[in-house]
Structure formats: C-alpha cells, structure tokens
Design an enzyme around this catalytic site. Sequence first.
Site, PDB file in Angstrom:
ATOM      1  N   HIS A  84      45.655  40.163  39.871  1.00 22.76           N
ATOM      2  CA  HIS A  84      45.184  39.403  41.039  1.00 22.76           C
ATOM      3  C   HIS A  84      45.824  38.022  41.104  1.00 22.76           C
ATOM      4  O   HIS A  84      45.875  37.422  42.173  1.00 22.76           O
ATOM      5  CB  HIS A  84      43.653  39.363  41.117  1.00 22.76           C
ATOM      6  CG  HIS A  84      42.952  38.369  40.248  1.00 22.76           C
ATOM      7  ND1 HIS A  84      42.388  38.685  39.046  1.00 22.76           N
ATOM      8  CD2 HIS A  84      42.710  37.055  40.425  1.00 22.76           C
ATOM      9  CE1 HIS A  84      41.826  37.609  38.518  1.00 22.76           C
ATOM     10  NE2 HIS A  84      42.001  36.610  39.336  1.00 22.76           N
ATOM     11  N   ASP A 220      43.692  44.661  35.169  1.00 16.06           N
ATOM     12  CA  ASP A 220      44.090  43.476  35.917  1.00 16.06           C
ATOM     13  C   ASP A 220      45.209  42.679  35.221  1.00 16.06           C
ATOM     14  O   ASP A 220      44.975  41.602  34.696  1.00 16.06           O
ATOM     15  CB  ASP A 220      42.848  42.599  36.135  1.00 16.06           C
ATOM     16  CG  ASP A 220      43.021  41.627  37.282  1.00 16.06           C
ATOM     17  OD1 ASP A 220      44.166  41.423  37.713  1.00 16.06           O
ATOM     18  OD2 ASP A 220      42.012  41.063  37.740  1.00 16.06           O
ATOM     19  N   SER A 641      41.451  32.849  35.035  1.00 14.04           N
ATOM     20  CA  SER A 641      42.047  34.172  35.143  1.00 14.04           C
ATOM     21  C   SER A 641      43.451  34.147  34.590  1.00 14.04           C
ATOM     22  O   SER A 641      44.214  33.223  34.872  1.00 14.04           O
ATOM     23  CB  SER A 641      42.088  34.626  36.589  1.00 14.04           C
ATOM     24  OG  SER A 641      40.870  35.208  36.892  1.00 14.04           O
TER      25      SER A 641
HETATM   26  N1  ARG Z   1      36.628  37.779  40.581  1.00 10.11           N
HETATM   27  C1  ARG Z   1      37.856  37.510  39.937  1.00 10.11           C
HETATM   28  C2  ARG Z   1      38.255  36.035  40.159  1.00 10.11           C
HETATM   29  O1  ARG Z   1      37.488  35.288  40.656  1.00 10.11           O
HETATM   30  C3  ARG Z   1      38.921  38.488  40.306  1.00 10.11           C
HETATM   31  C4  ARG Z   1      39.237  38.529  41.745  1.00 10.11           C
HETATM   32  C5  ARG Z   1      40.235  39.530  42.201  1.00 10.11           C
HETATM   33  N2  ARG Z   1      40.140  39.553  43.638  1.00 10.11           N
HETATM   34  C6  ARG Z   1      39.425  40.435  44.336  1.00 10.11           C
HETATM   35  N3  ARG Z   1      39.078  40.137  45.543  1.00 10.11           N
HETATM   36  N4  ARG Z   1      39.077  41.575  43.824  1.00 10.11           N
HETATM   37  O2  ARG Z   1      39.300  35.658  40.554  1.00 10.11           O
HETATM   38  N1  ASP Z   2      38.528  35.653  38.477  1.00 14.82           N
HETATM   39  C1  ASP Z   2      38.524  34.240  38.214  1.00 14.82           C
HETATM   40  C2  ASP Z   2      39.911  33.628  38.358  1.00 14.82           C
HETATM   41  O1  ASP Z   2      40.712  34.060  39.136  1.00 14.82           O
HETATM   42  C3  ASP Z   2      37.922  33.951  36.894  1.00 14.82           C
HETATM   43  C4  ASP Z   2      36.471  33.628  37.015  1.00 14.82           C
HETATM   44  O2  ASP Z   2      36.068  33.052  38.035  1.00 14.82           O
HETATM   45  O3  ASP Z   2      35.752  33.921  36.067  1.00 14.82           O
HETATM   46  O4  ASP Z   2      40.210  32.610  37.784  1.00 14.82           O
END
Ligand code: ARG
Ligand code: ASP
Length: 706
Positions: A84, A220, A641
């Site tokens: 991502h 990921d 991330s």
């Molecule tokens: N939740 C994770 C972070 O905040 C991964 C996001 C990946 N994006 C998505 N829309 N699935 O970045």
């Molecule tokens: N998914 C998040 C990022 O892109 C990580 C998180 O918010 O825990 O940095």
Amino acid sequence: MKRLLLSCLVLVLTFSNLRADEGMWLPFLIKERIAHMQEKGFKLTAEDLYSINKASLKDAIVHFGGGCTAELISNQGLILTNHHCGFRQIQSHSSVEHDYLKDGFWAASQKEELPNPKLDVRFLVRMEDVTDKILDSYKESMTESQREKIVATNSAKVVSEATKGNHYEAKVESLYYGNQYFLFVYETFTDVRLVGAPPSSIGKFGGDTDNWMWPRHTGDFSLFRIYAGKDNKPAPYSKENVPYVPKKFFTISTKGVNEGDFTLVYGYPGRTQQYVHSEAVRYILEKSNPHKIKLRTLRLDVQRAEMAKSQEVRIKYASKNASVSNAWKKWQGESKGIIRLNTVDKKVTFEEEFNKWAQDKPNYNGLLRKISLLYSKLEPYSFAIEYYNEAIIANEIVKLARDVSYIVKRGSKMAPQVLAKNVKSMLENFYKDYYLPIDKKIFIAIVNEYDTNVPNDMKPPYFRELKEKLGSVDKIAEELYSKSLLADSNKVYRAIKDGISNSTFTKDPAFVFFNAFNDNNLKNIKPITDKIQRELALLYRTYMKGQMEFAKEHNFYPDANSTLRIAYGNVSGYKPADAIYYKHYSTIEGIMEKDNPGIYDYNIPQELRDVYANRDFGKWTQDGTVPVCFVATNHTSGGNSGSPIINADGELIGINFDRVWEGTMSDIDFDPEMCRNISLDIRYALFIIEKVAGATHLIEEMNISQ
Ligand code: ARG
Ligand code: ASP
C-alpha cells in the site's frame, strides 16, 4: 490520603501504566530506555540502534515518500516496504494492457526496474537536541509572536550550520509543544525504482473489508531500489546511476515468532495527540469524526458503483479509493475505541485533579479553563475548515483549480509558454486518472452536505448567491462540469496552447468557485483560527510542562511528528470481546479459507492456489504451513507502515503495516489490552517472491539467516 489515592488512580487510568508498551521513543535518547528493553529480551545496545560514530540500524531505514517507512535489505540498495505504500507507483505504471495492480510486477533484471519521478526516500543522518540554541535570547516575558520570531531565526541558523558544505537537508522540529527542539539532518535520494510487487489480490488481499482488522492475511509488501551517482551520493534519475551501497542493511531471520517474543518497530510515525485536552477529544468524537465519516461514505458509494462498471475506471480510481476508504474506516474504529475507553471522561477527571494540584501554582492555575474556553471559540471554525477540506477541496475539479492557481501565481514572472508547459504537465498527470462522472456525482453529494451542515455565516457569500441564483447544488454542478475548461482536457489544452496569461482562467467557473472559498478562508476564517491556535500553542506548552510535573512517575514520550522513532513490545494475541481470544499469528490456511473467486477482495491468483495445492512451501514454513501475519504490542501510527519489525537480535522478522480495529484510537489513547500493530511475517513475503513470482535472484541478493 484519599486525594492522593484518587490522583494515583487518575494517573494510572490516564497514562496507561508503564508495564504496557506505550511509547514512541527518539532513537537519540534510546539509551534512557535500553535497560527496560533488555529486561524485555532485547539483546543489542543503544549504539546498535542509533549511533553517529558507526553504522547502526538507523542507517538501514528510510522515510519512504514522506508518508511511509522502508528498510534496506541488500548491499545493492534494495528496499522493502508495504504494497500500500508503493500503491501509487504501482498504479502509475499500470494500464489496461499492463495491469501491474492486478497481475503484479517483477523486474527480471535491474535494467527493467521502473523509475518513479515523484518518489524520494530519505535517511536520517543525525538528530540533536538544540533546545538551548533555538531559545537563545528568548525571555519568559516576551509575547508569543516575539517567541515565534526568535524560534524561526534561530532555527534557520541551526539549519544553515548543519547543511553548510554538504548535500544534506535539515529541519528543526518542536517536541512537547515547543518545550524542546530537535534538529534532524537528512540525506535524500530521488532515483528510486520499482523492483517488484505481488498482484493486489495478494498485496491488498482482504481489501478494505479486512483493512484495520485482525485476523488478517494481507501480503502487504513491495520492493524498490535506491539508485545513486557513481560516488554513491544522491543523484537525479539517470540511466548511468548505480544501485546505492548502504552503510547498513538488515539481516533477515526466518526463525519466526512465538507469543511473548521481544519485537521492535523502527520507523516514521506521523501524528499522535496523546496529551490533548478533553475538549479536543470530545470534538473529534462528537463532531469531526461523524461528519467526516458521512462525507466519505458518500464519496465511496459513488466511486465503488462506477469502479464496478469498468476496469479502466477501476484502475484510475484504485489509489484514490483506497486512501479515501482508509481514513474513513479508521475514524470509525477510533470513535468506538474512544467510547469504550471513556477517554473524554477520563481526561475530565484527570483535568480536575490537575486543577486541584495547580491551585497554588500561579503558572498552572486557571490554565485549563482558558484552554477549554479557546476550544469553544475554535470549534465552529475548525468545523468549517474540515468541511472545506472534506467537501470542497475533495472535489477533484476544485482541487485542480486550486493547484493550477498556485502554479500560475508562483510562475507569474515566467514566460507564458514556459508556464503553460508546467501547467500542461500537471494537467496530463491529472487527466490520466480522472473520470468526470465520478467527480460530478460526488460534488453533488458532498456539496449538498456542506450546504446543509455549515452555518451560513461561515460560507462564502458567493456560494450562497450562486445557490440562490441557480436554485440547487445540482445546478451548480451542471455549470461547473459543463462550462469549466478543466472539465474537458482538449478545451483546456487548446486554451493554453499559446501560453497562460493572468486572464486565462479568471472567469472560469471552477476557478471562480475555488477562489470564493479560498478568499473566504483567508479573510474570515484563517485570521481567527491562526490567532486562537497561537494562543492555544502557548497554553499547551505550559500544560504539557505541567502534566510532566504533575505526573512525574509517568515516562513521557513526545507525540509523533513524522520523525524517526522506536517502539518496542512483545508478540501477543488479545481478547477483542467476551469469550474470544485472537491468536498472535495467521497462516496461509486462512487465505485458503477466505479464497472466493466471487468476491473481489478474496479472489486470490491461480498460481497461489496451485502452489498451495502442491504444498510447495519451500523453507518458509512453521509447523508445516506458511505464517502470514502476526500481532504485537508495539505502539505505532500512520507512517509506520513499511517499518521493519525486528527481533531481540536486531534481525528483520517482518514489516509493520497496520493496527487492529479495537486499537485504532491509539493515536489518542493507548490501551495495552487492545492496541496491537499488525506485521507481515517476512517468510510469507519470501514465499511469494520465490514460489509465486519466481524472483529467486532477489532472494539471493538478501542476507537470510536461519
Ligand atoms: N490501514 C493501513 C494504513 O493505515 C493500510 C491501508 C491500506 N489501504 C487500504 N485502503 N486498504 O495505512
Ligand atoms: N497503515 C498505516 C500506515 O500506512 C499504519 C497504521 O496506521 O498503523 O502507516
């Protein structure tokens, strides 16, 4: 005595106690934590993590594209981050013919690696406490704006000293609301090429259905490579550039993890607000989050419907959709967590105790009342600004008008043709991923919301008049999306063919619309919020200092601010609800259980099914299966991330990529029982690279210990 007991209780409740793994620590000060870390199992020294005298693990970590983290895993500049985090780059190289989002991408040799003009990575060269230098000649009796001037002047001096005679960049950052200042010196590389990415059905497996959730099975990860000039120094993209030779890169461990094992996440968390006043949290919970969630629901509904109709639109909107959805889902989890933890009431109780303690302390007495008063003044303005961002600038054509206005303004002294060329390249970039029907439908939905929820006196008079004149937001959309030059790429290219002048866009409805909002902000909103924010900044500086004196036994750490941090903890499952215990790891068996060709988010590639059917797992197994993800108690945030998650010996065991649903409020309130970071087990990444992608040359490049 009773009072003492109560304050202890409040402290424990407010600052979840130290046994817990709350905290994002500055690498430079990690020596203060190292004994505790070693007690928890860590075997390295503070110098191994951060040193300016020798290569240390910090030299194997980069801030990736400003919003993520990545780590070096070979002596040829190979870096690992999340799928991502590289999503926008993968998407930008994709088309219906070469759909790398769908099929994945693997460069067969370094020659095939794909350049990414807008991507950079930066290494932290060093950090330093410069508080005394920054506050040199500041006196308590000065006003806040005098202080700001001194801070700005001294910061500029410190930065210029740090960057004299070298190719580094430097920045002074305030910590603890300006109670401390740190200098950060960076080395930035701009030639960063895409090396490999699995198909989204692996890299984004579970999609937005599983996002922010555990159990999780998302592969990921993606791979990039840093290129440098022949002297191993940063150089703009060139065919002549060579892979960067890092000072340090990670050894990968395939030993895996057991519950209780020590883990450490080393990366760039973006923003947390652990020490804010209860009023700030109440606003987030009661107003900000609900409204922003509603607005994004409307956007997502439109995007999803249109994306389902065409592969071309799906590719164009993949990255936009993911980012709208990501915060949308997080805010929902965050609100739930704040309610469950009772954060607002807990803060109120803490503030009452603080006030009692402050009674005989002139610096702190009455402070919280002033903060809360300022919040009540600020709230309607914050609300209008959030609507501006989420309901006005969120419309692509309006945002484009803004961006074009900025370049035109900045380029006012340029030759009209040169300016036109710059604007054209921005426009081309925009239209590549633009689908007007989505934008227009979203406009109608969210501008109506704006109209309903934002009080009239906060709206630009132009907007009210236009609505009155045309009768509805639908009609405004009609006008904008049929008459603006921006709505038709051919028209706008024709209009700027011979150059751009001051008047090219002045009458254009999209620009007029944007300017009306912009002027309203600049005249009626920003001056007031700036003033309040400045007063708040001053009070927060005092409040932060006060909290540190009041709650002496708590170990304070500065809020995240996109600077390099260390979080440490242990591998650990958790109890999300009564009668449920979530184990600390997931496996490929779970992918097969979820696999369903009929559901977009769970439709894995046939290659993975085949490899699984043959149980051709190579050496990437534990107990006869392939581990996929695991959870631990490291305190992380957005920006972490892609961060390396390392074991007690400092070896790479995975990549951090998310947090669990029950713990998404950790930016505001960290709950040791529920807050878990989610990491990809490195063995799943290696398994995919070897068995599904067949990119064994990359595995050979890495240093893998058993
Ligand atoms: N939740 C994770 C972070 O905040 C991964 C996001 C990946 N994006 C998505 N829309 N699935 O970045
Ligand atoms: N998914 C998040 C990022 O892109 C990580 C998180 O918010 O825990 O940095």
